[in-house]
Design a protein around this motif. Structure first.
Motif, PDB file in Angstrom:
ATOM      1  N   ILE A  51     -13.757   6.047  17.788  1.00 11.74           N
ATOM      2  CA  ILE A  51     -13.781   5.223  16.582  1.00 11.74           C
ATOM      3  C   ILE A  51     -14.380   6.002  15.416  1.00 11.74           C
ATOM      4  N   SER A  52     -15.432   6.761  15.675  1.00 12.77           N
ATOM      5  CA  SER A  52     -16.043   7.562  14.604  1.00 12.77           C
ATOM      6  C   SER A  52     -15.078   8.624  14.091  1.00 12.77           C
ATOM      7  N   THR A  53     -14.379   9.283  15.009  1.00 13.58           N
ATOM      8  CA  THR A  53     -13.430  10.319  14.605  1.00 13.58           C
ATOM      9  C   THR A  53     -12.295   9.742  13.773  1.00 13.58           C
ATOM     10  N   LEU A  54     -11.754   8.609  14.207  1.00 11.13           N
ATOM     11  CA  LEU A  54     -10.663   7.984  13.445  1.00 11.13           C
ATOM     12  C   LEU A  54     -11.145   7.470  12.093  1.00 11.13           C
ATOM     13  N   SER A  55     -12.390   7.026  12.022  1.00  4.64           N
ATOM     14  CA  SER A  55     -12.930   6.570  10.741  1.00  4.64           C
ATOM     15  C   SER A  55     -12.982   7.712   9.734  1.00  4.64           C
ATOM     16  N   PRO A  70       0.841  -1.196   0.000  1.00  6.40           N
ATOM     17  CA  PRO A  70       0.000   0.000   0.000  1.00  6.40           C
ATOM     18  C   PRO A  70       0.873   1.243   0.000  1.00  6.40           C
ATOM     19  N   SER A  71       0.276   2.367  -0.196  1.00 10.90           N
ATOM     20  CA  SER A  71       1.024   3.621  -0.208  1.00 10.90           C
ATOM     21  C   SER A  71       1.459   3.993   1.202  1.00 10.90           C
ATOM     22  N   ARG A  72       2.375   4.943   1.283  1.00 10.41           N
ATOM     23  CA  ARG A  72       2.847   5.419   2.576  1.00 10.41           C
ATOM     24  C   ARG A  72       1.710   6.064   3.361  1.00 10.41           C
ATOM     25  N   ILE A  73       0.747   6.665   2.676  1.00  9.10           N
ATOM     26  CA  ILE A  73      -0.385   7.303   3.360  1.00  9.10           C
ATOM     27  C   ILE A  73      -1.205   6.281   4.131  1.00  9.10           C
ATOM     28  N   GLU A  74      -1.337   5.084   3.582  1.00 10.26           N
ATOM     29  CA  GLU A  74      -2.125   4.063   4.283  1.00 10.26           C
ATOM     30  C   GLU A  74      -1.442   3.619   5.571  1.00 10.26           C
ATOM     31  N   TYR A  75      -0.122   3.551   5.562  1.00 10.98           N
ATOM     32  CA  TYR A  75       0.591   3.257   6.809  1.00 10.98           C
ATOM     33  C   TYR A  75       0.391   4.372   7.828  1.00 10.98           C
ATOM     34  N   LEU A  76       0.374   5.610   7.359  1.00 15.57           N
ATOM     35  CA  LEU A  76       0.138   6.728   8.260  1.00 15.57           C
ATOM     36  C   LEU A  76      -1.274   6.683   8.831  1.00 15.57           C
ATOM     37  N   ALA A  77      -2.254   6.342   8.006  1.00 14.41           N
ATOM     38  CA  ALA A  77      -3.638   6.251   8.476  1.00 14.41           C
ATOM     39  C   ALA A  77      -3.834   5.096   9.446  1.00 14.41           C
ATOM     40  N   SER A  78      -2.999   4.067   9.359  1.00 11.47           N
ATOM     41  CA  SER A  78      -3.134   2.908  10.248  1.00 11.47           C
ATOM     42  C   SER A  78      -2.563   3.164  11.631  1.00 11.47           C
ATOM     43  N   THR A  79      -1.643   4.116  11.732  1.00 10.23           N
ATOM     44  CA  THR A  79      -0.962   4.345  13.011  1.00 10.23           C
ATOM     45  C   THR A  79      -1.915   4.743  14.138  1.00 10.23           C
ATOM     46  N   PRO A  80      -2.868   5.677  13.948  1.00 13.68           N
ATOM     47  CA  PRO A  80      -3.786   5.996  15.061  1.00 13.68           C
ATOM     48  C   PRO A  80      -4.618   4.805  15.517  1.00 13.68           C
ATOM     49  N   TRP A  81      -4.959   3.906  14.614  1.00  9.90           N
ATOM     50  CA  TRP A  81      -5.725   2.720  15.006  1.00  9.90           C
ATOM     51  C   TRP A  81      -4.883   1.804  15.897  1.00  9.90           C
ATOM     52  N   PHE A 115     -10.545  10.554   5.095  1.00  4.63           N
ATOM     53  CA  PHE A 115      -9.943  11.766   4.519  1.00  4.63           C
ATOM     54  C   PHE A 115      -8.563  11.453   3.942  1.00  4.63           C
ATOM     55  N   LEU A 116      -7.761  10.682   4.671  1.00  7.91           N
ATOM     56  CA  LEU A 116      -6.421  10.349   4.174  1.00  7.91           C
ATOM     57  C   LEU A 116      -6.485   9.471   2.936  1.00  7.91           C
ATOM     58  N   LEU A 117      -7.431   8.538   2.894  1.00 10.52           N
ATOM     59  CA  LEU A 117      -7.550   7.672   1.721  1.00 10.52           C
ATOM     60  C   LEU A 117      -8.006   8.468   0.502  1.00 10.52           C
ATOM     61  N   LEU A 118      -8.919   9.398   0.691  1.00 13.40           N
ATOM     62  CA  LEU A 118      -9.345  10.236  -0.426  1.00 13.40           C
ATOM     63  C   LEU A 118      -8.196  11.112  -0.926  1.00 13.40           C
ATOM     64  N   TYR A 119      -7.415  11.632  -0.005  1.00 11.08           N
ATOM     65  CA  TYR A 119      -6.249  12.415  -0.402  1.00 11.08           C
ATOM     66  C   TYR A 119      -5.253  11.551  -1.167  1.00 11.08           C
ATOM     67  N   ASP A 120      -5.042  10.320  -0.659  1.00 10.80           N
ATOM     68  CA  ASP A 120      -4.116   9.409  -1.350  1.00 10.80           C
ATOM     69  C   ASP A 120      -4.615   9.078  -2.752  1.00 10.80           C
ATOM     70  N   LEU A 121      -5.919   8.864  -2.899  1.00  9.98           N
ATOM     71  CA  LEU A 121      -6.486   8.572  -4.218  1.00  9.98           C
ATOM     72  C   LEU A 121      -6.321   9.764  -5.153  1.00  9.98           C
ATOM     73  N   TYR A 122      -6.581  10.946  -4.648  1.00 11.10           N
ATOM     74  CA  TYR A 122      -6.436  12.159  -5.469  1.00 11.10           C
ATOM     75  C   TYR A 122      -4.977  12.367  -5.869  1.00 11.10           C
ATOM     76  N   TYR A 123      -4.058  12.192  -4.928  1.00 11.60           N
ATOM     77  CA  TYR A 123      -2.643  12.387  -5.222  1.00 11.60           C
ATOM     78  C   TYR A 123      -2.158  11.374  -6.251  1.00 11.60           C
ATOM     79  N   THR A 124      -2.603  10.122  -6.143  1.00 14.89           N
ATOM     80  CA  THR A 124      -2.208   9.097  -7.107  1.00 14.89           C
ATOM     81  C   THR A 124      -2.748   9.419  -8.496  1.00 14.89           C
ATOM     82  N   ARG A 125      -3.979   9.893  -8.548  1.00 15.43           N
ATOM     83  CA  ARG A 125      -4.575  10.232  -9.833  1.00 15.43           C
ATOM     84  C   ARG A 125      -3.832  11.392 -10.492  1.00 15.43           C
ATOM     85  N   VAL A 126      -3.515  12.415  -9.722  1.00 12.04           N
ATOM     86  CA  VAL A 126      -2.775  13.548 -10.269  1.00 12.04           C
ATOM     87  C   VAL A 126      -1.395  13.127 -10.741  1.00 12.04           C
TER      88      VAL A 126
END
Length: 233
Positions: free
Chosen positions: A205-209, A91-102, A214-225
């Motif tokens: 849990i709701s806040t982290l979700s 996965p991208s580095r962003i996904e590792y970052l998003a996993s850390t708070p969990w 938000f991070l996944l959408l940013y990662d998708l947008y960055y990959t597309r660009v």
């Protein structure tokens, strides 16, 4: 402390350890005099004893070890996030970052589970039995997290895996708080603290979700660009 009547002290709910110890060490004439008295109403509370400092330190050390499995995951995720290039498939580095708070949230709930059960075990069991129970639950914690991560990460999907681990641990923490709810209130029956459930379980849990989304959408947008720029070149 909540009162427990004679009918409620079943095999699944042993008598308080402090009360049993006090009864066993009382002089013979005192026990004989107590047997001759009339039964007392169910308003008697559990007696408490002072825990030695050395035993308190052992309990605290075993409580802190409940953080090790999740904090090990936090360290691994941060290392993977710090890498500039990741071998495929990954996965991208962003996904590792998003996993850390969990993973951090898993550590918090693991500590709450141990604290809740320790609060109950100190009431009902000998210190040696309490230590054995703490070691047993710690020995099962690391393999459980590792197996869950392995099952949910094929191919490697750290965010999904840590979400499953954190939510499962949160549910277990809520059950543990419900299980000891009759020890820390005036109610003899177990109950659910709705306010605490909302503020300490549902809200985080709701806040982290939302944060992860938000991070996944940013990662998708960055990959597309990035793909559009590469194709333009």
């Amino acid at each position: 402390m909540a009162a427990i009547s004679d009918d409620e002290q079943t095999e699944s709910e042993p008598p308080p350890y402090a009360a049993v110890t006090a009864a066993a060490t009382a002089p013979a004439y005192t026990r004989h005099r107590n047997r001759q008295r009339q039964p007392q109403p169910a308003t008697a509370t559990r007696s408490s004893t002072n825990t030695p400092i050395s035993l308190t330190l052992i309990y605290q050390l075993l409580q802190l070890t409940s953080l090790l499995p999740a904090l090990t995951g936090v360290l691994y995720l941060l290392i993977r996030f710090s890498l500039h290039t990741l071998p495929a498939p990954n996965p991208s580095r962003i996904e590792y970052l998003a996993s850390t708070p969990w993973a951090v949230l898993t550590a918090v709930y693991s500590f709450q589970i141990i604290s809740s059960m320790l609060h109950r075990w100190k009431q009902y069991y000998h210190p040696i039995s309490v230590i054995i129970r703490l070691l047993s639950i710690q020995a099962a914690s690391f393999p459980w997290i590792r197996v869950t991560l392995w099952l949910c990460s094929t191919p490697e999907k750290p965010l999904l895996a840590w979400m499953v681990v954190a939510i499962t641990t949160a549910v277990s923490s809520s059950i543990a708080r419900w299980y000891i709810s009759n020890l820390s209130s005036t109610q003899s029956a177990r109950h659910i603290d709705v306010a605490r459930l909302v503020t300490r379980t549902i809200l985080p849990i709701s806040t982290l979700s939302l944060f992860s989304l938000f991070l996944l959408l940013y990662d998708l947008y960055y990959t597309r660009v990035s793909l559009q720029v590469a194709m333009a070149l």
